[in-house]
Design a protein around this motif. Structure first.
Motif, PDB file in Angstrom:
ATOM      1  N   PRO A 181     -15.272  34.285 -17.987  1.00  0.00           N
ATOM      2  CA  PRO A 181     -15.106  33.139 -18.820  1.00  0.00           C
ATOM      3  C   PRO A 181     -15.306  33.164 -20.283  1.00  0.00           C
ATOM      4  O   PRO A 181     -15.959  34.422 -20.684  1.00  0.00           O
ATOM      5  CB  PRO A 181     -16.467  32.229 -18.340  1.00  0.00           C
ATOM      6  CG  PRO A 181     -16.679  32.828 -17.081  1.00  0.00           C
ATOM      7  CD  PRO A 181     -16.327  34.334 -17.167  1.00  0.00           C
ATOM      8  N   PRO A 182     -14.760  32.536 -21.036  1.00  0.00           N
ATOM      9  CA  PRO A 182     -14.044  31.279 -20.641  1.00  0.00           C
ATOM     10  C   PRO A 182     -12.503  31.470 -20.154  1.00  0.00           C
ATOM     11  O   PRO A 182     -12.060  30.495 -19.635  1.00  0.00           O
ATOM     12  CB  PRO A 182     -14.028  30.392 -22.157  1.00  0.00           C
ATOM     13  CG  PRO A 182     -13.878  31.593 -23.199  1.00  0.00           C
ATOM     14  CD  PRO A 182     -14.420  32.779 -22.541  1.00  0.00           C
ATOM     15  N   GLY A 183     -12.156  32.648 -20.167  1.00  0.00           N
ATOM     16  CA  GLY A 183     -10.629  32.876 -19.504  1.00  0.00           C
ATOM     17  C   GLY A 183      -9.785  32.367 -20.360  1.00  0.00           C
ATOM     18  O   GLY A 183      -9.869  32.156 -21.517  1.00  0.00           O
ATOM     19  N   GLY A 184      -8.574  32.180 -19.545  1.00  0.00           N
ATOM     20  CA  GLY A 184      -7.285  31.918 -20.357  1.00  0.00           C
ATOM     21  C   GLY A 184      -7.060  30.263 -20.428  1.00  0.00           C
ATOM     22  O   GLY A 184      -6.024  29.950 -19.939  1.00  0.00           O
ATOM     23  N   ALA A 185      -7.980  29.737 -20.677  1.00  0.00           N
ATOM     24  CA  ALA A 185      -7.853  28.267 -20.660  1.00  0.00           C
ATOM     25  C   ALA A 185      -6.619  27.603 -21.400  1.00  0.00           C
ATOM     26  O   ALA A 185      -6.014  26.380 -21.223  1.00  0.00           O
ATOM     27  CB  ALA A 185      -8.921  27.501 -21.468  1.00  0.00           C
ATOM     28  N   GLU A 186      -5.852  28.514 -22.202  1.00  0.00           N
ATOM     29  CA  GLU A 186      -4.639  27.962 -22.858  1.00  0.00           C
ATOM     30  C   GLU A 186      -3.578  28.386 -22.004  1.00  0.00           C
ATOM     31  O   GLU A 186      -2.497  27.687 -22.298  1.00  0.00           O
ATOM     32  CB  GLU A 186      -4.479  28.679 -24.057  1.00  0.00           C
ATOM     33  CG  GLU A 186      -4.031  30.412 -24.001  1.00  0.00           C
ATOM     34  CD  GLU A 186      -5.398  31.183 -23.884  1.00  0.00           C
ATOM     35  OE1 GLU A 186      -5.161  32.246 -23.664  1.00  0.00           O
ATOM     36  OE2 GLU A 186      -6.533  30.688 -24.072  1.00  0.00           O
ATOM     37  N   ASN A 187      -3.892  28.967 -20.746  1.00  0.00           N
ATOM     38  CA  ASN A 187      -2.646  29.235 -19.988  1.00  0.00           C
ATOM     39  C   ASN A 187      -2.716  28.080 -18.843  1.00  0.00           C
ATOM     40  O   ASN A 187      -3.706  27.296 -18.736  1.00  0.00           O
ATOM     41  CB  ASN A 187      -2.972  30.581 -19.171  1.00  0.00           C
ATOM     42  CG  ASN A 187      -2.929  31.657 -19.850  1.00  0.00           C
ATOM     43  OD1 ASN A 187      -1.812  31.953 -20.217  1.00  0.00           O
ATOM     44  ND2 ASN A 187      -3.898  32.358 -20.531  1.00  0.00           N
ATOM     45  N   GLU A 188      -1.450  27.798 -18.311  1.00  0.00           N
ATOM     46  CA  GLU A 188      -1.230  26.774 -17.412  1.00  0.00           C
ATOM     47  C   GLU A 188      -2.276  27.030 -15.975  1.00  0.00           C
ATOM     48  O   GLU A 188      -2.890  26.088 -15.481  1.00  0.00           O
ATOM     49  CB  GLU A 188       0.133  26.762 -17.009  1.00  0.00           C
ATOM     50  CG  GLU A 188       0.640  25.383 -16.094  1.00  0.00           C
ATOM     51  CD  GLU A 188       1.892  25.339 -16.148  1.00  0.00           C
ATOM     52  OE1 GLU A 188       2.673  24.344 -16.479  1.00  0.00           O
ATOM     53  OE2 GLU A 188       2.426  26.370 -15.243  1.00  0.00           O
ATOM     54  N   THR A 189      -2.348  28.300 -15.490  1.00  0.00           N
ATOM     55  CA  THR A 189      -3.224  28.639 -14.493  1.00  0.00           C
ATOM     56  C   THR A 189      -3.728  30.018 -14.712  1.00  0.00           C
ATOM     57  O   THR A 189      -3.072  30.667 -15.200  1.00  0.00           O
ATOM     58  CB  THR A 189      -2.336  28.881 -13.229  1.00  0.00           C
ATOM     59  OG1 THR A 189      -1.491  27.502 -12.934  1.00  0.00           O
ATOM     60  CG2 THR A 189      -3.194  29.097 -12.143  1.00  0.00           C
ATOM     61  N   TYR A 190      -5.133  30.088 -14.223  1.00  0.00           N
ATOM     62  CA  TYR A 190      -5.838  31.161 -14.786  1.00  0.00           C
ATOM     63  C   TYR A 190      -7.087  31.492 -13.811  1.00  0.00           C
ATOM     64  O   TYR A 190      -7.354  30.620 -13.198  1.00  0.00           O
ATOM     65  CB  TYR A 190      -6.240  31.408 -16.132  1.00  0.00           C
ATOM     66  CG  TYR A 190      -7.162  30.166 -16.555  1.00  0.00           C
ATOM     67  CD1 TYR A 190      -8.545  30.304 -16.627  1.00  0.00           C
ATOM     68  CD2 TYR A 190      -6.526  28.878 -16.917  1.00  0.00           C
ATOM     69  CE1 TYR A 190      -9.426  29.305 -17.059  1.00  0.00           C
ATOM     70  CE2 TYR A 190      -7.513  27.868 -17.360  1.00  0.00           C
ATOM     71  CZ  TYR A 190      -8.732  28.033 -17.472  1.00  0.00           C
ATOM     72  OH  TYR A 190      -9.444  27.044 -17.873  1.00  0.00           O
ATOM     73  N   VAL A 191      -7.511  32.861 -13.674  1.00  0.00           N
ATOM     74  CA  VAL A 191      -8.658  33.080 -12.903  1.00  0.00           C
ATOM     75  C   VAL A 191      -9.622  33.546 -13.483  1.00  0.00           C
ATOM     76  O   VAL A 191      -9.393  34.440 -14.381  1.00  0.00           O
ATOM     77  CB  VAL A 191      -8.013  34.211 -11.636  1.00  0.00           C
ATOM     78  CG1 VAL A 191      -9.319  34.468 -10.857  1.00  0.00           C
ATOM     79  CG2 VAL A 191      -7.123  33.315 -10.817  1.00  0.00           C
ATOM     80  N   THR A 192     -10.805  33.228 -13.346  1.00  0.00           N
ATOM     81  CA  THR A 192     -12.059  33.863 -13.947  1.00  0.00           C
ATOM     82  C   THR A 192     -12.995  34.413 -13.152  1.00  0.00           C
ATOM     83  O   THR A 192     -13.124  33.816 -11.835  1.00  0.00           O
ATOM     84  CB  THR A 192     -12.749  32.946 -15.107  1.00  0.00           C
ATOM     85  OG1 THR A 192     -13.323  31.907 -14.356  1.00  0.00           O
ATOM     86  CG2 THR A 192     -11.874  32.438 -16.026  1.00  0.00           C
TER      87      THR A 192
END
Length: 121
Positions: free
Chosen positions: A23-34
């Motif tokens: 986290p916080p991961g790829g929040a700007e991406n449409e789909t992501y995994v953390t």
């Protein structure tokens, strides 16, 4: 998170067609995994046995899409983790966060590693 643990998880999930990170991961991406370590604890062991650590890990799949892509990301990640020898303990629920418009599923699993060695089970 311990470097070996992060390296193991990144390698296990390396073929996912989504961004994977802590986290916080790829929040700007449409789909992501953390993923994140919820806890870690040394296991009881005999004095002549290698020291083992139990890592309790949470994996999260997020998506802004409305077509179930978060579920596809989630179950692809579960399949890859199982192939790497991880046993998932629980998952769910399938959530939707109204304020952010993000769909989310999470799983919890334990991963045992020896103190300065490879993954055990």
């Amino acid at each position: 998170m311990e470097d070996r643990l992060e390296a193991f998880l990144m390698a296990a999930l390396s073929t996912l067609p989504y961004p994977v990170s802590q986290p916080p991961g790829g929040a700007e991406n449409e789909t992501y995994v953390t993923f994140n370590e919820a806890s870690g604890a040394p296991a009881e062991h005999a004095s002549d046995a290698p020291r083992r650590v139990k890592h309790l890990i949470q994996l999260h799949a997020f998506s802004h899409r409305e077509d179930g892509e978060h579920r596809r990301a989630f179950f692809k990640a579960m399949t890859l983790l199982e192939k790497a020898g991880v046993r998932v303990q629980s998952w769910g629920p399938d959530d939707y966060e109204k304020d952010t418009g993000i769909h989310h599923m999470a799983a919890t699993f334990a991963l045992w590693m020896t103190w300065n060695d490879e993954k055990e089970d």
